[in-house]
Write an enzyme that holds these catalytic residues in place. Structure first.
Site, PDB file in Angstrom:
ATOM      1  N   GLU A 285      -0.134   3.038  -8.560  1.00  0.00           N
ATOM      2  CA  GLU A 285      -0.913   2.600  -9.806  1.00  0.00           C
ATOM      3  C   GLU A 285      -0.145   3.273 -11.173  1.00  0.00           C
ATOM      4  OE1 GLU A 285      -4.919   3.245  -9.645  1.00  0.00           O
ATOM      5  OE2 GLU A 285      -5.410   1.377  -8.833  1.00  0.00           O
ATOM      6  N   LYS A 420      -9.539  -9.205 -10.628  1.00  0.00           N
ATOM      7  CA  LYS A 420     -11.050  -9.200 -11.022  1.00  0.00           C
ATOM      8  C   LYS A 420     -11.435 -10.279 -12.042  1.00  0.00           C
ATOM      9  CE  LYS A 420     -11.247  -3.970 -11.154  1.00  0.00           C
ATOM     10  NZ  LYS A 420     -11.324  -3.087 -12.054  1.00  0.00           N
TER      11      LYS A 420
HETATM   12  O1  PA5 Z   1      -7.240   5.072 -10.223  1.00  0.00           O
HETATM   13  C1  PA5 Z   1      -7.935   4.385 -10.789  1.00  0.00           C
HETATM   14  O2  PA5 Z   1      -8.312   4.324 -11.915  1.00  0.00           O
HETATM   15  C2  PA5 Z   1      -8.753   3.089  -9.886  1.00  0.00           C
HETATM   16  O3  PA5 Z   1      -8.116   2.982  -8.637  1.00  0.00           O
HETATM   17  C3  PA5 Z   1     -10.044   3.330  -9.816  1.00  0.00           C
HETATM   18  O4  PA5 Z   1     -10.323   4.878  -9.294  1.00  0.00           O
HETATM   19  C4  PA5 Z   1     -10.973   2.253  -9.081  1.00  0.00           C
HETATM   20  O5  PA5 Z   1     -10.662   0.996  -9.355  1.00  0.00           O
HETATM   21  C5  PA5 Z   1     -12.448   2.687  -9.065  1.00  0.00           C
HETATM   22  O6  PA5 Z   1     -12.846   2.586 -10.378  1.00  0.00           O
HETATM   23  P1  PA5 Z   1     -14.360   3.078 -10.818  1.00  0.00           P
HETATM   24  O7  PA5 Z   1     -14.472   4.563 -10.284  1.00  0.00           O
HETATM   25  O8  PA5 Z   1     -14.514   3.016 -12.021  1.00  0.00           O
HETATM   26  O9  PA5 Z   1     -15.185   2.277  -9.944  1.00  0.00           O
END
Ligand code: PA5
Length: 444
Positions: A285, A420
Site C-alpha cells: 500500500e 469500493k
Molecule cells: O492502511 C490502511 O489505511 C487501510 O488498510 C485501512 O486500514 C483499511 O482499509 C481499514 O480502514 P478503516 O480502519 O478505516 O476501516
C-alpha cells in the site's frame, strides 16, 4: 541494537559503489521523512509514537484487556487491512499461530470483518456459541463495509445475549477521535472508545490502540513492545551507511532499479506468517502506486521450499529475497538416537532442531544466490515483545524512506477506492445509481 541487517549475500549482485551512489538520495529521503517535508507528511505520527503516546489511554487499554481476560471466553477483533493485520501478526509472533489452543489463560481470540465471506463470519459466530464474549471493532474511518457488517452481526448477538446495557459493557471501539459513524454510535451507546490518531495511517497503526488492545488481551506486555520500538527509534541514526533501516531501503531500491521487481519476505518460522502479511500490506500500500513499486510476496521455509522453492531457484530472475532470522527460537529440543536408524537420521542425533533449521537457511541462501536471487538478511534476537517492537519500527521506517526514494507518497492509498466504488454501485448503495447500470452492462 535489536534489528541487524546483513548484506553479505548481496555480493555479486550489488557492489559498494552502488551503495555509495545511492547514499545521497537515501540521506535526502531520510531527511524528508524526519523533517516532515515530504508528500503525506500529515501522517507521520507513527515516527514518534514509541515515545509520545497517550499514557492515560495506555492505562485504559491495559485495564480493558484485564477486564476482557477476566469476563470473556472469546474475544472477537473486527477490522480489516491496517485495522487487523498488525494485531494478528503480533499475537502470532509473540504467542504462536496456535495461540487459541496453546494459551494458558485469557480468551480465545478470533478475527472477523476482514472479508465478506459468509462462511468465515458464520464460523466465528458459531465459535462464540454459548460462550461469554466481547468484541473490539476497529475502524479509523468507521465506514469500511467489511468490519461494519461484522460489527452489526456481533453487536446483535451481544444484545441478544446480554441485553443492550450488558452488551455495551462488552463492546470496545477503536476509531477516530471525533469523526465518523462508529464514533457517533459509540458515544450514543456508551461503548468504551480508543483512538486511532489522525496522523497515523492504518498500516502504521499497530503501536496504537488498534494493535495494543488485542495484543494486551492475548496476555503480551505492551509496555515492552513500546520500549522495543523506542529503543529501535533511538538507534536508527538516519545515516545512510550505518542506519539499518536506510541500508535496507537502499538495497531494495538498488535491486528494484536493476529489474528485481519482486521482493519475497522469507521466514523459517511458521509463527511469522502473519508478520509477512502485515509487511506485505505495509510495502504494497505504501509503494505500489504511479505505476511503480516492488511487488511484495512472502514464503515460510522450509514449508514453501517444497512449493515455491522451485520457482525461486529457477523461474523468472526478477526476484530478491529478504530473510528474517530470529536468533533464539521460542522453544527447542534435541533430536534423539534411534537404535535401528531405520530412517537413516542418526546423523542428526544429539543435534538441536534449531541447528537443523539454521542449516536449512544456510543451504537455501547459497542455492538461491547461486540461482541468481540476491538475498538480504534481517536478524532479530528473539520472540519477545521488545524484539517485535523493534522490528515493527524498523520496517515502518525502512518502507517510508524507501517510498520517498521511489518518488511516491508512502502514506496514501488512493487505489483502494476503485473496487469500493464498483462494489457500492453493484450493491445498490444510494448515490451510485448511474454507475450501477453501466457496471451491470459490463458484467453481462
Ligand atoms: O492502511 C490502511 O489505511 C487501510 O488498510 C485501512 O486500514 C483499511 O482499509 C481499514 O480502514 P478503516 O480502519 O478505516 O476501516
Amino acid at each position: 541494537m535489536s534489528v541487524k541487517i546483513d548484506l553479505h549475500h548481496l555480493t555479486g549482485f550489488i557492489d559498494d559503489s552502488e551503495f555509495t551512489a545511492i547514499a545521497p538520495q537515501v540521506r535526502l529521503a531520510q531527511e524528508t521523512l524526519s523533517n516532515g517535508t515530504g508528500a503525506g507528511s500529515d501522517f507521520l505520527g507513527w515516527l514518534d509514537l514509541p515515545v509520545k503516546y497517550d499514557r492515560e489511554e495506555f492505562s485504559r487499554i491495559r485495564a480493558a484487556a484485564d477486564k476482557i481476560r477476566s469476563d470473556s471466553e472469546v474475544f472477537v477483533v473486527i477490522g480489516i487491512g491496517g485495522s487487523y493485520l498488525g494485531a494478528r501478526a503480533a499475537i502470532e509472533y509473540l504467542q504462536s499461530q496456535n495461540y487459541n489452543s496453546l494459551k494458558k489463560a485469557g480468551p480465545q481470540i478470533y478475527f472477523a470483518g476482514n472479508s465478506l465471506s459468509p462462511s468465515a463470519l458464520s464460523e466465528i459466530m458459531e465459535l462464540c456459541g454459548e460462550k461469554d464474549f466481547s468484541i473490539n471493532v476497529i475502524s479509523k474511518s468507521g465506514t469500511t463495509t467489511e468490519p461494519a457488517v461484522a460489527f452489526r452481526v456481533f453487536r446483535g448477538l451481544l444484545e441478544k445475549k446480554y441485553g443492550k446495557k450488558g452488551a455495551a459493557e462488552r463492546i470496545y471501539c477503536t476509531t477516530d477521535r471525533a469523526r465518523g459513524t462508529l464514533k457517533q454510535l459509540a458515544d450514543r451507546e456508551g461503548f468504551e472508545t480508543f483512538v486511532v490518531p489522525d496522523d497515523v495511517g492504518g498500516r502504521y497503526s499497530v503501536l496504537t490502540a488498534v494493535g495494543l488492545l488485542p495484543i494486551a488481551v492475548a496476555g503480551a506486555d505492551i509496555g515492552e513492545l513500546m520500549a522495543g520500538a523506542a529503543e529501535e527509534r533511538s538507534e536508527l541514526s538516519g545515516d545512510p551507511v550505518s542506519d539499518a533501516s536506510c541500508l535496507y531501503a537502499a538495497a531494495r531500491n538498488i535491486l528494484y532499479r536493476k529489474g528485481k521487481e519482486t521482493e519475497i519476505l522469507v521466514s523459517y518460522e511458521p509463527r511469522f506468517q502473519m508478520m509477512c502479511e502485515w509487511w506485505k500490506q505495509l510495502c504494497g500500500e505504501s509503494e505500489g502506486k504511479n505505476g511503480k513499486g516492488l511487488f511484495p510476496a512472502s514464503v515460510v521455509f522450509s514449508t514453501d521450499l517444497h512449493s515455491m522453492g522451485q520457482y525461486i531457484q529457477q523461474g523468472k530472475r526478477n526476484l530478491f529475497e529478504t530473510v528474517v532470522l530470529v536468533d533464539e527460537p521460542a522453544a527447542d529440543f534435541t533430536i534423539g538416537e534411534d537404535a535401528d536408524n531405520a530412517d537413516g537420521l542418526n546423523f542428526l542425533s544429539g543435534k538441536k532442531m534449531s541447528f537443523v533449521n539454521q542449516k536449512a537457511f544456510e543451504g537455501t541462501v547459497l542455492a538461491h544466490t547461486d540461482g541468481g536471487v540476491p538475498n538480504l538478511v534481517i536478524r532479530v534476537p528473539d520472540f519477545s515483545e521488545k524484539s517485535l517492537g523493534g522490528l515493527i519500527y524498523f520496517f515502518e521506517r525502512s518502507v517510508a524512506v524507501s517510498g520517498y526514494l521511489l518518488g511516491i507518497n508512502p502514506f496514501d492509498q488512493p487505489g483502494v477506492e476503485s473496487y469500493k466504488k464498483n462494489m457500492f454501485a453493484l450493491l445498490g448503495k444510494p448515490g451510485y445509481e448511474n454507475e450501477k447500470a453501466v457496471l451491470e452492462a459490463r458484467l453481462k
